[in-house]
Write a protein that holds these residues in place. Sequence first.
Motif, PDB file in Angstrom:
ATOM      1  N   ASN A  67      -1.530   1.892  -0.075  1.00 53.31           N
ATOM      2  CA  ASN A  67      -1.085   2.064   1.306  1.00 53.31           C
ATOM      3  C   ASN A  67      -0.343   0.823   1.800  1.00 53.31           C
ATOM      4  O   ASN A  67       0.675   0.939   2.484  1.00 53.31           O
ATOM      5  CB  ASN A  67      -2.260   2.386   2.226  1.00 53.31           C
ATOM      6  CG  ASN A  67      -2.723   3.802   2.076  1.00 53.31           C
ATOM      7  OD1 ASN A  67      -1.928   4.715   1.922  1.00 53.31           O
ATOM      8  ND2 ASN A  67      -4.024   3.992   2.117  1.00 53.31           N
ATOM      9  N   ALA A  68      -0.842  -0.361   1.462  1.00 53.84           N
ATOM     10  CA  ALA A  68      -0.174  -1.597   1.877  1.00 53.84           C
ATOM     11  C   ALA A  68       1.212  -1.706   1.239  1.00 53.84           C
ATOM     12  O   ALA A  68       2.194  -2.060   1.913  1.00 53.84           O
ATOM     13  CB  ALA A  68      -1.025  -2.810   1.508  1.00 53.84           C
ATOM     14  N   VAL A  69       1.312  -1.370  -0.040  1.00 57.58           N
ATOM     15  CA  VAL A  69       2.612  -1.416  -0.724  1.00 57.58           C
ATOM     16  C   VAL A  69       3.577  -0.404  -0.116  1.00 57.58           C
ATOM     17  O   VAL A  69       4.757  -0.706   0.107  1.00 57.58           O
ATOM     18  CB  VAL A  69       2.431  -1.170  -2.244  1.00 57.58           C
ATOM     19  CG1 VAL A  69       3.753  -0.920  -2.932  1.00 57.58           C
ATOM     20  CG2 VAL A  69       1.707  -2.344  -2.873  1.00 57.58           C
ATOM     21  N   THR A  70       3.091   0.779   0.193  1.00 49.49           N
ATOM     22  CA  THR A  70       3.938   1.812   0.798  1.00 49.49           C
ATOM     23  C   THR A  70       4.434   1.378   2.167  1.00 49.49           C
ATOM     24  O   THR A  70       5.611   1.575   2.500  1.00 49.49           O
ATOM     25  CB  THR A  70       3.156   3.138   0.911  1.00 49.49           C
ATOM     26  OG1 THR A  70       2.713   3.512  -0.386  1.00 49.49           O
ATOM     27  CG2 THR A  70       4.019   4.238   1.490  1.00 49.49           C
ATOM     28  N   ILE A  71       3.568   0.777   2.967  1.00 52.32           N
ATOM     29  CA  ILE A  71       3.979   0.307   4.289  1.00 52.32           C
ATOM     30  C   ILE A  71       5.027  -0.787   4.178  1.00 52.32           C
ATOM     31  O   ILE A  71       6.033  -0.785   4.904  1.00 52.32           O
ATOM     32  CB  ILE A  71       2.743  -0.162   5.086  1.00 52.32           C
ATOM     33  CG1 ILE A  71       1.877   1.030   5.446  1.00 52.32           C
ATOM     34  CG2 ILE A  71       3.154  -0.929   6.348  1.00 52.32           C
ATOM     35  CD1 ILE A  71       0.520   0.663   6.018  1.00 52.32           C
ATOM     36  N   GLU A  92       4.847   9.684  -2.263  1.00 52.63           N
ATOM     37  CA  GLU A  92       4.327   9.432  -0.928  1.00 52.63           C
ATOM     38  C   GLU A  92       3.503  10.625  -0.421  1.00 52.63           C
ATOM     39  O   GLU A  92       2.453  10.450   0.191  1.00 52.63           O
ATOM     40  CB  GLU A  92       5.478   9.137   0.032  1.00 52.63           C
ATOM     41  CG  GLU A  92       5.054   8.612   1.358  1.00 52.63           C
ATOM     42  CD  GLU A  92       6.234   8.220   2.225  1.00 52.63           C
ATOM     43  OE1 GLU A  92       5.989   7.776   3.346  1.00 52.63           O
ATOM     44  OE2 GLU A  92       7.393   8.366   1.787  1.00 52.63           O
ATOM     45  N   ALA A  93       3.957  11.824  -0.707  1.00 50.54           N
ATOM     46  CA  ALA A  93       3.199  13.017  -0.322  1.00 50.54           C
ATOM     47  C   ALA A  93       1.871  13.073  -1.075  1.00 50.54           C
ATOM     48  O   ALA A  93       0.833  13.429  -0.497  1.00 50.54           O
ATOM     49  CB  ALA A  93       4.022  14.272  -0.602  1.00 50.54           C
ATOM     50  N   GLY A  94       1.875  12.726  -2.341  1.00 52.72           N
ATOM     51  CA  GLY A  94       0.635  12.664  -3.112  1.00 52.72           C
ATOM     52  C   GLY A  94      -0.325  11.626  -2.560  1.00 52.72           C
ATOM     53  O   GLY A  94      -1.538  11.850  -2.488  1.00 52.72           O
ATOM     54  N   LEU A  95       0.211  10.485  -2.136  1.00 50.53           N
ATOM     55  CA  LEU A  95      -0.613   9.440  -1.530  1.00 50.53           C
ATOM     56  C   LEU A  95      -1.242   9.930  -0.232  1.00 50.53           C
ATOM     57  O   LEU A  95      -2.417   9.658   0.048  1.00 50.53           O
ATOM     58  CB  LEU A  95       0.220   8.186  -1.279  1.00 50.53           C
ATOM     59  CG  LEU A  95      -0.492   7.007  -0.630  1.00 50.53           C
ATOM     60  CD1 LEU A  95      -1.582   6.477  -1.557  1.00 50.53           C
ATOM     61  CD2 LEU A  95       0.498   5.917  -0.289  1.00 50.53           C
ATOM     62  N   LEU A 110       8.345   0.787   3.161  1.00 53.62           N
ATOM     63  CA  LEU A 110       8.958   1.499   4.276  1.00 53.62           C
ATOM     64  C   LEU A 110       9.532   0.530   5.311  1.00 53.62           C
ATOM     65  O   LEU A 110      10.586   0.818   5.907  1.00 53.62           O
ATOM     66  CB  LEU A 110       7.955   2.437   4.930  1.00 53.62           C
ATOM     67  CG  LEU A 110       7.626   3.697   4.127  1.00 53.62           C
ATOM     68  CD1 LEU A 110       6.494   4.467   4.807  1.00 53.62           C
ATOM     69  CD2 LEU A 110       8.850   4.575   3.973  1.00 53.62           C
ATOM     70  N   LEU A 111       8.861  -0.595   5.530  1.00 54.73           N
ATOM     71  CA  LEU A 111       9.394  -1.586   6.474  1.00 54.73           C
ATOM     72  C   LEU A 111      10.661  -2.247   5.937  1.00 54.73           C
ATOM     73  O   LEU A 111      11.590  -2.516   6.694  1.00 54.73           O
ATOM     74  CB  LEU A 111       8.333  -2.647   6.791  1.00 54.73           C
ATOM     75  CG  LEU A 111       7.186  -2.190   7.673  1.00 54.73           C
ATOM     76  CD1 LEU A 111       6.130  -3.310   7.779  1.00 54.73           C
ATOM     77  CD2 LEU A 111       7.701  -1.827   9.055  1.00 54.73           C
ATOM     78  N   LEU A 112      10.686  -2.515   4.644  1.00 53.49           N
ATOM     79  CA  LEU A 112      11.864  -3.157   4.046  1.00 53.49           C
ATOM     80  C   LEU A 112      13.050  -2.197   3.935  1.00 53.49           C
ATOM     81  O   LEU A 112      14.195  -2.600   4.129  1.00 53.49           O
ATOM     82  CB  LEU A 112      11.515  -3.729   2.675  1.00 53.49           C
ATOM     83  CG  LEU A 112      10.565  -4.920   2.660  1.00 53.49           C
ATOM     84  CD1 LEU A 112      10.237  -5.311   1.215  1.00 53.49           C
ATOM     85  CD2 LEU A 112      11.148  -6.102   3.420  1.00 53.49           C
ATOM     86  N   ALA A 113      12.764  -0.941   3.605  1.00 50.61           N
ATOM     87  CA  ALA A 113      13.830   0.026   3.413  1.00 50.61           C
ATOM     88  C   ALA A 113      14.368   0.564   4.742  1.00 50.61           C
ATOM     89  O   ALA A 113      15.500   1.023   4.817  1.00 50.61           O
ATOM     90  CB  ALA A 113      13.350   1.181   2.538  1.00 50.61           C
ATOM     91  N   GLY A 114      13.553   0.530   5.744  1.00 48.00           N
ATOM     92  CA  GLY A 114      14.010   0.974   7.070  1.00 48.00           C
ATOM     93  C   GLY A 114      13.776   2.376   7.375  1.00 48.00           C
ATOM     94  O   GLY A 114      13.701   3.371   6.924  1.00 48.00           O
TER      95      GLY A 114
END
Length: 89
Positions: free
Chosen positions: A78-82, A10-13, A85-89
């Motif tokens: 970015n879409a996959v990361t979002i 995530e930091a690399g992204l 993050l929404l699913l994991a909370g």
Amino acid sequence: MTFSLYSLLEAGLLVVNAIAILNEERFLKKIGWGREHVQPGGAYYQQGYAPPQSTKAQIINLVNSVRTVMRFPLIILNAVTIVLLLLAG
């Protein structure tokens, strides 16, 4: 928060996102990092070799490459990361 492989990715992204949004006209040219500041050398072309590039020229080429090549993959990442993050909370 623990240090994990996901947080490293995530930091690399985020770093690649920061490189991708740099505006050449508004920011890069003002500090002397535009494309026209990369000057190819002379005698090496006559012998068929690529000219040696300075570190600054290599970084300028890296920024331009990231902005060109990573445009659509960054949208997907970015879409996959979002979503993750929404699913994991």
